[in-house]
Motif scaffolding. Structure first.
Motif, mmCIF file in Angstrom:
data_model
loop_
_atom_site.group_PDB
_atom_site.id
_atom_site.type_symbol
_atom_site.label_atom_id
_atom_site.label_comp_id
_atom_site.label_asym_id
_atom_site.label_seq_id
_atom_site.Cartn_x
_atom_site.Cartn_y
_atom_site.Cartn_z
ATOM 1 N N ASP A 91 0.770 5.062 1.733
ATOM 2 C CA ASP A 91 0.258 5.945 2.703
ATOM 3 C C ASP A 91 -0.541 7.243 2.149
ATOM 4 O OD1 ASP A 91 1.238 3.900 4.450
ATOM 5 O OD2 ASP A 91 2.588 5.369 5.571
ATOM 6 N N HIS B 14 4.629 0.217 -0.070
ATOM 7 C CA HIS B 14 5.483 -0.500 0.848
ATOM 8 C C HIS B 14 4.726 -1.665 1.468
ATOM 9 C CE1 HIS B 14 3.734 2.977 2.894
ATOM 10 N NE2 HIS B 14 3.707 2.101 4.068
ATOM 11 N N HIS C 241 0.821 -1.077 -0.058
ATOM 12 C CA HIS C 241 -0.064 -0.030 -0.031
ATOM 13 C C HIS C 241 0.810 1.236 -0.148
ATOM 14 C CE1 HIS C 241 1.158 -0.318 4.173
ATOM 15 N NE2 HIS C 241 1.035 0.987 4.290
HETATM 16 NI NI NI Z 1 2.267 2.221 5.502
#
Ligand code: NI
Ligand code: OGA
Length: 455
Positions: free
Chosen positions: A317, A372, A315
Protein backbone atom coordinates in the motif's frame (compact mmCIF):
# COMPACT_ATOMS: atom_id res chain seq x y z
CA UNK A 1 -24.99 -20.69 -13.58
CA UNK A 2 -27.50 -18.04 -14.28
CA UNK A 3 -31.01 -19.11 -15.08
CA UNK A 4 -31.54 -18.19 -18.69
CA UNK A 5 -35.24 -18.86 -18.50
CA UNK A 6 -35.52 -15.34 -17.14
CA UNK A 7 -35.58 -14.33 -20.77
CA UNK A 8 -33.14 -11.58 -20.29
CA UNK A 9 -31.85 -12.12 -23.75
CA UNK A 10 -34.53 -11.10 -26.18
CA UNK A 11 -34.96 -10.40 -29.83
CA UNK A 12 -36.57 -7.14 -30.68
CA UNK A 13 -38.89 -7.01 -33.63
CA UNK A 14 -38.67 -3.32 -34.22
CA UNK A 15 -34.97 -3.03 -33.53
CA UNK A 16 -32.74 -4.55 -36.14
CA UNK A 17 -30.46 -5.95 -33.55
CA UNK A 18 -30.14 -8.33 -30.74
CA UNK A 19 -30.59 -6.34 -27.60
CA UNK A 20 -29.26 -7.82 -24.46
CA UNK A 21 -30.90 -6.91 -21.24
CA UNK A 22 -29.51 -6.90 -17.81
CA UNK A 23 -31.70 -9.46 -16.08
CA UNK A 24 -32.58 -7.89 -12.81
CA UNK A 25 -32.34 -4.18 -13.52
CA UNK A 26 -35.23 -2.05 -12.42
CA UNK A 27 -36.28 -0.98 -15.88
CA UNK A 28 -34.55 -3.45 -18.16
CA UNK A 29 -32.17 -0.94 -19.66
CA UNK A 30 -30.03 -2.55 -22.30
CA UNK A 31 -26.37 -2.75 -21.53
CA UNK A 32 -25.20 -4.11 -24.82
CA UNK A 33 -26.78 -3.85 -28.21
CA UNK A 34 -25.64 -6.37 -30.71
CA UNK A 35 -26.88 -5.64 -34.16
CA UNK A 36 -26.32 -7.11 -37.53
CA UNK A 37 -23.67 -5.19 -39.38
CA UNK A 38 -23.79 -3.90 -42.92
CA UNK A 39 -21.40 -3.86 -45.84
CA UNK A 40 -20.06 -0.52 -44.68
CA UNK A 41 -18.53 -2.32 -41.73
CA UNK A 42 -16.11 -3.88 -44.16
CA UNK A 43 -16.08 -7.08 -46.18
CA UNK A 44 -18.63 -9.55 -44.98
CA UNK A 45 -17.08 -12.29 -42.93
CA UNK A 46 -19.62 -14.74 -44.28
CA UNK A 47 -17.23 -15.08 -47.17
CA UNK A 48 -14.50 -16.39 -45.00
CA UNK A 49 -16.24 -17.98 -42.08
CA UNK A 50 -19.25 -20.08 -42.79
CA UNK A 51 -22.45 -19.16 -40.98
CA UNK A 52 -20.99 -16.13 -39.38
CA UNK A 53 -22.72 -12.81 -39.47
CA UNK A 54 -20.84 -9.66 -38.74
CA UNK A 55 -22.11 -7.81 -35.75
CA UNK A 56 -21.75 -4.29 -34.64
CA UNK A 57 -21.56 -4.11 -30.91
CA UNK A 58 -22.58 -0.92 -29.28
CA UNK A 59 -22.38 -0.14 -25.65
CA UNK A 60 -25.04 2.23 -24.52
CA UNK A 61 -23.71 4.62 -21.99
CA UNK A 62 -26.94 6.44 -21.44
CA UNK A 63 -27.36 5.18 -17.96
CA UNK A 64 -23.76 5.50 -17.05
CA UNK A 65 -23.26 9.13 -17.96
CA UNK A 66 -25.29 11.76 -16.29
CA UNK A 67 -26.40 13.90 -19.18
CA UNK A 68 -25.45 12.98 -22.71
CA UNK A 69 -26.87 10.07 -24.54
CA UNK A 70 -23.68 8.98 -26.20
CA UNK A 71 -23.21 5.51 -27.49
CA UNK A 72 -19.82 4.04 -27.79
CA UNK A 73 -19.04 1.91 -30.75
CA UNK A 74 -16.95 -0.87 -29.39
CA UNK A 75 -16.11 -2.48 -32.65
CA UNK A 76 -17.21 -5.54 -34.49
CA UNK A 77 -17.73 -9.06 -33.40
CA UNK A 78 -18.72 -12.26 -35.06
CA UNK A 79 -21.79 -14.24 -34.41
CA UNK A 80 -22.54 -17.66 -35.62
CA UNK A 81 -26.34 -17.66 -36.06
CA UNK A 82 -26.50 -21.31 -35.18
CA UNK A 83 -25.58 -20.60 -31.58
CA UNK A 84 -28.08 -19.43 -29.07
CA UNK A 85 -28.51 -15.86 -28.01
CA UNK A 86 -27.44 -16.86 -24.51
CA UNK A 87 -24.09 -17.81 -25.90
CA UNK A 88 -23.87 -14.53 -27.75
CA UNK A 89 -24.36 -12.76 -24.49
CA UNK A 90 -21.62 -14.78 -22.91
CA UNK A 91 -19.32 -14.00 -25.79
CA UNK A 92 -20.06 -10.33 -25.44
CA UNK A 93 -19.26 -10.54 -21.76
CA UNK A 94 -16.03 -12.20 -22.69
CA UNK A 95 -14.97 -9.55 -25.13
CA UNK A 96 -12.65 -6.85 -24.05
CA UNK A 97 -15.30 -4.25 -24.41
CA UNK A 98 -16.53 -5.21 -21.00
CA UNK A 99 -13.20 -4.75 -19.38
CA UNK A 100 -12.42 -1.56 -21.23
CA UNK A 101 -15.35 0.16 -19.60
CA UNK A 102 -14.86 -1.39 -16.25
CA UNK A 103 -18.00 -3.43 -16.97
CA UNK A 104 -19.25 -6.01 -16.71
CA UNK A 105 -18.10 -6.62 -13.24
CA UNK A 106 -16.16 -9.70 -12.29
CA UNK A 107 -19.11 -10.50 -10.05
CA UNK A 108 -21.25 -10.65 -13.18
CA UNK A 109 -18.69 -12.72 -15.05
CA UNK A 110 -18.41 -15.18 -12.21
CA UNK A 111 -22.14 -15.66 -12.27
CA UNK A 112 -22.50 -16.04 -16.01
CA UNK A 113 -19.48 -17.83 -17.35
CA UNK A 114 -18.72 -21.52 -17.03
CA UNK A 115 -15.01 -21.10 -17.57
CA UNK A 116 -12.72 -18.56 -16.06
CA UNK A 117 -11.36 -16.38 -18.88
CA UNK A 118 -7.72 -16.72 -19.62
CA UNK A 119 -6.93 -13.14 -18.68
CA UNK A 120 -7.42 -14.12 -15.04
CA UNK A 121 -5.57 -17.44 -15.03
CA UNK A 122 -2.13 -17.57 -13.37
CA UNK A 123 -0.75 -21.09 -13.57
CA UNK A 124 2.40 -20.04 -11.73
CA UNK A 125 0.50 -19.67 -8.45
CA UNK A 126 0.91 -23.39 -8.01
CA UNK A 127 4.55 -22.84 -7.15
CA UNK A 128 3.89 -20.43 -4.30
CA UNK A 129 4.47 -21.59 -0.78
CA UNK A 130 1.70 -20.82 1.68
CA UNK A 131 2.67 -21.31 5.28
CA UNK A 132 0.60 -21.22 8.42
CA UNK A 133 3.58 -21.62 10.73
CA UNK A 134 3.46 -18.02 11.85
CA UNK A 135 0.74 -15.49 12.44
CA UNK A 136 0.81 -11.70 12.59
CA UNK A 137 1.19 -10.03 16.00
CA UNK A 138 -1.90 -8.90 17.89
CA UNK A 139 -1.82 -5.53 19.62
CA UNK A 140 -4.19 -4.77 22.46
CA UNK A 141 -4.84 -1.07 22.27
CA UNK A 142 -6.52 -0.87 25.65
CA UNK A 143 -3.08 -1.47 27.15
CA UNK A 144 -1.67 1.57 25.37
CA UNK A 145 -4.01 4.12 26.85
CA UNK A 146 -4.51 5.25 30.39
CA UNK A 147 -1.14 4.57 31.96
CA UNK A 148 -1.45 0.87 32.67
CA UNK A 149 1.43 -1.18 34.03
CA UNK A 150 1.75 -3.15 30.83
CA UNK A 151 1.79 -0.04 28.64
CA UNK A 152 5.53 -0.19 27.96
CA UNK A 153 5.39 -3.87 27.04
CA UNK A 154 2.58 -3.33 24.62
CA UNK A 155 4.35 -0.33 23.07
CA UNK A 156 7.41 -2.50 22.56
CA UNK A 157 5.23 -5.15 20.98
CA UNK A 158 3.77 -2.58 18.60
CA UNK A 159 7.25 -1.35 17.70
CA UNK A 160 8.40 -4.88 16.95
CA UNK A 161 5.26 -5.56 14.89
CA UNK A 162 5.85 -2.50 12.69
CA UNK A 163 9.51 -3.29 12.39
CA UNK A 164 9.54 -7.02 11.83
CA UNK A 165 6.14 -7.60 10.26
CA UNK A 166 4.71 -4.39 8.82
CA UNK A 167 1.34 -5.95 9.65
CA UNK A 168 -0.60 -6.56 12.85
CA UNK A 169 -4.12 -6.96 14.14
CA UNK A 170 -5.41 -4.47 16.65
CA UNK A 171 -7.99 -5.44 19.28
CA UNK A 172 -9.79 -3.33 21.90
CA UNK A 173 -9.37 -0.40 19.54
CA UNK A 174 -12.33 1.52 20.88
CA UNK A 175 -14.29 1.66 17.62
CA UNK A 176 -17.91 0.84 18.49
CA UNK A 177 -19.00 -2.50 17.13
CA UNK A 178 -22.31 -1.11 15.96
CA UNK A 179 -20.70 1.21 13.44
CA UNK A 180 -18.51 -1.55 12.06
CA UNK A 181 -21.45 -3.93 11.70
CA UNK A 182 -23.50 -1.29 9.94
CA UNK A 183 -20.69 -0.60 7.53
CA UNK A 184 -20.32 -4.30 6.76
CA UNK A 185 -24.06 -4.71 6.24
CA UNK A 186 -24.36 -1.70 3.94
CA UNK A 187 -21.39 -2.73 1.85
CA UNK A 188 -22.83 -6.20 1.41
CA UNK A 189 -26.14 -4.74 0.41
CA UNK A 190 -24.51 -2.46 -2.12
CA UNK A 191 -22.74 -5.31 -3.88
CA UNK A 192 -26.00 -7.27 -3.96
CA UNK A 193 -27.63 -4.59 -6.10
CA UNK A 194 -28.12 -5.37 -9.77
CA UNK A 195 -25.21 -4.33 -11.95
CA UNK A 196 -27.13 -1.46 -13.47
CA UNK A 197 -27.75 0.14 -10.14
CA UNK A 198 -24.13 -0.18 -9.14
CA UNK A 199 -23.19 1.33 -12.48
CA UNK A 200 -24.75 4.59 -11.40
CA UNK A 201 -21.61 5.01 -9.33
CA UNK A 202 -19.28 3.75 -12.04
CA UNK A 203 -15.75 5.04 -12.11
CA UNK A 204 -15.24 7.72 -14.73
CA UNK A 205 -12.12 7.89 -16.85
CA UNK A 206 -10.75 10.91 -15.02
CA UNK A 207 -11.37 9.74 -11.48
CA UNK A 208 -10.21 6.82 -9.43
CA UNK A 209 -13.28 6.91 -7.24
CA UNK A 210 -16.34 4.86 -8.00
CA UNK A 211 -17.49 1.35 -8.73
CA UNK A 212 -15.45 -0.77 -11.06
CA UNK A 213 -14.19 -4.18 -11.91
CA UNK A 214 -10.57 -4.53 -10.89
CA UNK A 215 -8.32 -2.28 -12.91
CA UNK A 216 -7.91 -3.13 -16.49
CA UNK A 217 -4.58 -4.77 -16.77
CA UNK A 218 -1.69 -3.65 -18.88
CA UNK A 219 -0.31 -5.92 -21.55
CA UNK A 220 0.82 -9.30 -20.41
CA UNK A 221 -0.45 -9.01 -16.88
CA UNK A 222 -3.38 -10.79 -15.37
CA UNK A 223 -6.59 -9.26 -14.17
CA UNK A 224 -7.62 -9.51 -10.55
CA UNK A 225 -10.74 -11.45 -9.66
CA UNK A 226 -12.49 -8.58 -7.92
CA UNK A 227 -14.68 -5.51 -8.11
CA UNK A 228 -14.48 -2.52 -5.86
CA UNK A 229 -16.13 0.69 -4.79
CA UNK A 230 -13.62 3.41 -3.97
CA UNK A 231 -14.55 6.62 -2.19
CA UNK A 232 -12.57 9.47 -0.62
CA UNK A 233 -14.61 10.43 2.46
CA UNK A 234 -11.93 12.71 3.95
CA UNK A 235 -11.32 15.54 3.95
CA UNK A 236 -15.00 16.32 4.19
CA UNK A 237 -14.88 19.30 1.87
CA UNK A 238 -13.27 17.14 -0.81
CA UNK A 239 -16.15 14.67 -0.98
CA UNK A 240 -17.72 13.86 -4.31
CA UNK A 241 -21.14 12.53 -3.40
CA UNK A 242 -21.69 11.32 -6.94
CA UNK A 243 -19.93 8.11 -5.96
CA UNK A 244 -21.68 7.62 -2.63
CA UNK A 245 -24.37 4.95 -2.98
CA UNK A 246 -27.92 6.11 -2.40
CA UNK A 247 -28.93 2.48 -1.85
CA UNK A 248 -29.01 1.26 0.83
CA UNK A 249 -30.32 4.57 2.08
CA UNK A 250 -28.21 4.39 5.23
CA UNK A 251 -24.96 4.08 3.27
CA UNK A 252 -23.98 7.74 3.39
CA UNK A 253 -24.40 8.14 7.10
CA UNK A 254 -22.81 4.77 7.81
CA UNK A 255 -19.75 5.62 5.73
CA UNK A 256 -19.58 9.08 7.21
CA UNK A 257 -19.35 7.62 10.71
CA UNK A 258 -17.07 4.77 9.76
CA UNK A 259 -14.71 7.16 8.04
CA UNK A 260 -14.55 9.40 11.11
CA UNK A 261 -13.81 6.43 13.35
CA UNK A 262 -11.05 5.21 11.05
CA UNK A 263 -9.52 8.66 11.01
CA UNK A 264 -9.42 8.66 14.81
CA UNK A 265 -7.95 5.19 15.00
CA UNK A 266 -5.33 6.15 12.43
CA UNK A 267 -4.32 9.17 14.48
CA UNK A 268 -4.13 7.14 17.70
CA UNK A 269 -1.96 4.46 16.11
CA UNK A 270 0.32 7.02 14.47
CA UNK A 271 0.93 8.74 17.78
CA UNK A 272 1.96 5.46 19.44
CA UNK A 273 4.25 4.73 16.52
CA UNK A 274 5.77 8.20 16.76
CA UNK A 275 6.56 7.60 20.43
CA UNK A 276 8.18 4.31 19.53
CA UNK A 277 10.29 6.02 16.90
CA UNK A 278 11.42 8.65 19.37
CA UNK A 279 9.47 11.42 17.66
CA UNK A 280 7.27 14.18 18.96
CA UNK A 281 3.87 12.72 17.91
CA UNK A 282 3.01 16.07 16.35
CA UNK A 283 5.89 15.70 13.88
CA UNK A 284 4.26 12.66 12.36
CA UNK A 285 0.62 13.61 12.88
CA UNK A 286 0.99 17.00 11.22
CA UNK A 287 2.01 15.32 7.97
CA UNK A 288 -1.30 13.47 7.86
CA UNK A 289 -3.49 16.30 9.15
CA UNK A 290 -6.14 17.05 6.53
CA UNK A 291 -4.78 14.32 4.25
CA UNK A 292 -6.95 12.31 1.95
CA UNK A 293 -8.57 9.16 3.26
CA UNK A 294 -9.66 6.50 0.78
CA UNK A 295 -12.15 3.77 1.60
CA UNK A 296 -11.96 0.88 -0.77
CA UNK A 297 -14.57 -1.84 -0.44
CA UNK A 298 -13.45 -4.97 -2.21
CA UNK A 299 -15.76 -7.64 -3.57
CA UNK A 300 -14.18 -10.98 -4.46
CA UNK A 301 -16.66 -13.31 -6.18
CA UNK A 302 -16.33 -17.05 -5.69
CA UNK A 303 -14.26 -18.65 -8.43
CA UNK A 304 -14.42 -22.15 -9.84
CA UNK A 305 -10.69 -22.05 -10.35
CA UNK A 306 -9.87 -20.26 -7.15
CA UNK A 307 -6.34 -21.64 -6.95
CA UNK A 308 -5.47 -20.21 -10.37
CA UNK A 309 -6.61 -16.62 -9.85
CA UNK A 310 -5.89 -13.81 -7.41
CA UNK A 311 -8.41 -11.41 -5.96
CA UNK A 312 -5.66 -8.88 -5.53
CA UNK A 313 -2.19 -9.11 -7.13
CA UNK A 314 0.81 -8.79 -4.85
CA UNK A 315 1.25 -5.12 -3.98
CA UNK A 316 2.12 -2.92 -1.09
CA UNK A 317 0.00 0.00 0.00
CA UNK A 318 1.22 3.38 -1.06
CA UNK A 319 0.16 5.70 1.72
CA UNK A 320 0.39 5.78 5.52
CA UNK A 321 -1.57 3.23 7.51
CA UNK A 322 -4.16 0.90 6.03
CA UNK A 323 -6.92 -0.28 8.35
CA UNK A 324 -8.68 -3.31 6.98
CA UNK A 325 -11.74 -5.15 8.09
CA UNK A 326 -12.98 -8.37 6.63
CA UNK A 327 -16.70 -8.27 6.06
CA UNK A 328 -17.75 -11.91 6.15
CA UNK A 329 -16.11 -15.07 7.47
CA UNK A 330 -14.20 -15.82 4.27
CA UNK A 331 -10.44 -15.42 4.55
CA UNK A 332 -8.14 -14.37 1.77
CA UNK A 333 -5.49 -11.86 2.80
CA UNK A 334 -1.92 -13.16 2.69
CA UNK A 335 1.35 -11.40 3.38
CA UNK A 336 4.80 -12.13 2.04
CA UNK A 337 7.31 -13.13 4.67
CA UNK A 338 10.65 -14.83 4.07
CA UNK A 339 9.59 -15.89 0.61
CA UNK A 340 6.37 -17.51 1.80
CA UNK A 341 2.77 -16.35 1.82
CA UNK A 342 1.25 -16.19 5.28
CA UNK A 343 -2.55 -16.13 5.50
CA UNK A 344 -4.04 -13.73 7.99
CA UNK A 345 -6.74 -15.22 10.15
CA UNK A 346 -8.81 -12.19 11.18
CA UNK A 347 -9.81 -12.00 14.81
CA UNK A 348 -13.44 -11.07 15.29
CA UNK A 349 -13.80 -7.29 15.68
CA UNK A 350 -10.10 -6.64 15.11
CA UNK A 351 -8.67 -4.38 12.44
CA UNK A 352 -5.80 -5.55 10.33
CA UNK A 353 -3.28 -2.74 10.16
CA UNK A 354 -0.41 -2.39 7.77
CA UNK A 355 2.37 0.08 7.25
CA UNK A 356 2.24 1.79 3.87
CA UNK A 357 5.21 2.87 1.79
CA UNK A 358 5.17 6.45 2.97
CA UNK A 359 5.52 5.39 6.59
CA UNK A 360 8.37 3.13 5.62
CA UNK A 361 10.06 6.15 4.11
CA UNK A 362 9.23 8.55 6.95
CA UNK A 363 10.59 6.02 9.44
CA UNK A 364 13.74 5.76 7.34
CA UNK A 365 13.11 2.07 6.81
CA UNK A 366 12.65 1.24 10.49
CA UNK A 367 9.11 0.17 9.66
CA UNK A 368 8.38 -1.98 6.66
CA UNK A 369 5.73 -1.80 3.99
CA UNK A 370 5.04 -5.42 3.22
CA UNK A 371 3.83 -7.01 0.04
CA UNK A 372 0.44 -8.65 0.33
CA UNK A 373 -2.23 -10.20 -1.87
CA UNK A 374 -5.75 -11.60 -1.65
CA UNK A 375 -6.80 -15.07 -2.72
CA UNK A 376 -10.39 -16.06 -3.46
CA UNK A 377 -12.67 -18.83 -2.36
CA UNK A 378 -14.10 -21.51 -4.69
CA UNK A 379 -17.60 -21.32 -3.24
CA UNK A 380 -18.09 -18.18 -1.26
CA UNK A 381 -17.83 -14.51 -1.98
CA UNK A 382 -15.42 -12.49 0.11
CA UNK A 383 -15.62 -8.82 0.99
CA UNK A 384 -13.24 -6.48 2.72
CA UNK A 385 -13.06 -2.79 3.53
CA UNK A 386 -9.64 -1.16 3.33
CA UNK A 387 -9.17 2.39 4.58
CA UNK A 388 -6.05 4.22 3.43
CA UNK A 389 -4.64 7.35 5.02
CA UNK A 390 -2.59 9.75 2.93
CA UNK A 391 -0.36 12.58 4.04
CA UNK A 392 -1.66 16.05 3.18
CA UNK A 393 -0.64 17.78 0.00
CA UNK A 394 1.88 20.02 1.79
CA UNK A 395 3.76 17.09 3.26
CA UNK A 396 7.27 16.28 2.22
CA UNK A 397 7.71 12.53 1.94
CA UNK A 398 11.10 11.62 3.30
CA UNK A 399 12.86 10.25 6.37
CA UNK A 400 12.01 12.30 9.47
CA UNK A 401 15.11 13.96 10.90
CA UNK A 402 14.90 12.56 14.43
CA UNK A 403 14.47 8.92 13.56
CA UNK A 404 16.81 6.60 15.41
CA UNK A 405 17.82 3.14 14.35
CA UNK A 406 17.79 -0.07 16.35
CA UNK A 407 21.02 0.96 18.04
CA UNK A 408 19.35 4.16 19.29
CA UNK A 409 21.55 6.32 17.08
CA UNK A 410 20.50 8.78 14.43
CA UNK A 411 20.72 7.30 10.97
CA UNK A 412 21.71 8.80 7.66
CA UNK A 413 18.67 9.14 5.36
CA UNK A 414 18.14 6.02 3.29
CA UNK A 415 15.41 7.45 1.05
CA UNK A 416 14.99 10.53 -1.09
CA UNK A 417 12.74 13.31 0.15
CA UNK A 418 10.21 14.88 -2.14
CA UNK A 419 6.93 16.79 -1.98
CA UNK A 420 3.83 14.61 -1.77
CA UNK A 421 2.57 15.40 -5.24
CA UNK A 422 5.92 14.77 -6.82
CA UNK A 423 6.18 11.51 -4.94
CA UNK A 424 2.82 10.36 -6.25
CA UNK A 425 3.69 11.29 -9.82
CA UNK A 426 7.03 9.53 -9.56
CA UNK A 427 5.51 6.38 -8.05
CA UNK A 428 2.85 6.16 -10.71
CA UNK A 429 5.49 6.63 -13.38
CA UNK A 430 7.52 3.82 -11.86
CA UNK A 431 4.51 1.58 -11.70
CA UNK A 432 3.80 2.24 -15.33
CA UNK A 433 7.41 1.59 -16.23
CA UNK A 434 7.32 -1.73 -14.43
CA UNK A 435 4.17 -2.63 -16.32
CA UNK A 436 5.59 -1.57 -19.64
CA UNK A 437 8.68 -3.62 -19.13
CA UNK A 438 6.55 -6.44 -17.84
CA UNK A 439 8.68 -6.77 -14.80
CA UNK A 440 7.88 -8.55 -11.60
CA UNK A 441 5.40 -7.03 -9.19
CA UNK A 442 6.91 -3.73 -8.22
CA UNK A 443 9.04 -3.56 -5.15
CA UNK A 444 7.39 -0.54 -3.60
CA UNK A 445 9.13 1.96 -1.42
CA UNK A 446 12.46 0.37 -2.19
CA UNK A 447 12.42 2.11 -5.52
CA UNK A 448 12.63 5.36 -3.65
CA UNK A 449 15.77 4.26 -1.92
CA UNK A 450 18.83 6.32 -2.54
CA UNK A 451 21.25 4.74 -4.91
CA UNK A 452 23.99 4.92 -2.32
CA UNK A 453 22.09 2.50 -0.20
CA UNK A 454 23.36 -1.04 -0.60
CA UNK A 455 20.61 -3.35 -1.80
NI1 NI B 1 -3.38 -3.57 -0.02
C1 OGA C 1 -6.15 -3.54 -0.55
C2 OGA C 1 -5.89 -4.91 -0.04
C3 OGA C 1 -6.73 -7.00 0.81
C4 OGA C 1 -8.00 -7.67 1.16
O1 OGA C 1 -7.33 -3.21 -0.80
O2 OGA C 1 -5.15 -2.79 -0.71
O3 OGA C 1 -4.75 -5.26 0.10
O4 OGA C 1 -7.97 -8.58 1.98
N1 OGA C 1 -6.93 -5.72 0.24
O5 OGA C 1 -9.03 -7.33 0.60
Amino acid sequence: MRDFSEKWVQRHNHWPALTIYQPTGPNNMPIFNVQQGSESDGPSPTKTRKHEVRLRITVRRTRFRSSNDEEEDSGLGFWDPSISSEEVFLQVLEMDLGASLGVPSVQELARSLKDVPDRFIRPELELDIVSKDESVPVIDMSKLVGGRDDEEDELAKLHAACRDWGFFQVINHGVAEEGILKMKADVQEFFRLPLQEKMEYARLPDDIQGYSASHVVPRGRKQDWSDFLYIFPQPRDGRNLRFWPRVPSSFKETLNQYSTEMKKLNTALLSFMARNLGLEPEKLLSLFEGGRQGVRTNYYPPCRQANKVLGSSPHSDLAGLTLLTQVNEVQGLQIKRNGKWIPIDPIQDAFIVNVGEMIEIMSNGEYKSIEHRAVVNPEKERLSIATFHNPNSNAVIGPLPDIRGKDGKKQAPKYKSMPYQEYMTERLRQKKKVYDEEGKPENPAHQMKLHTEAA
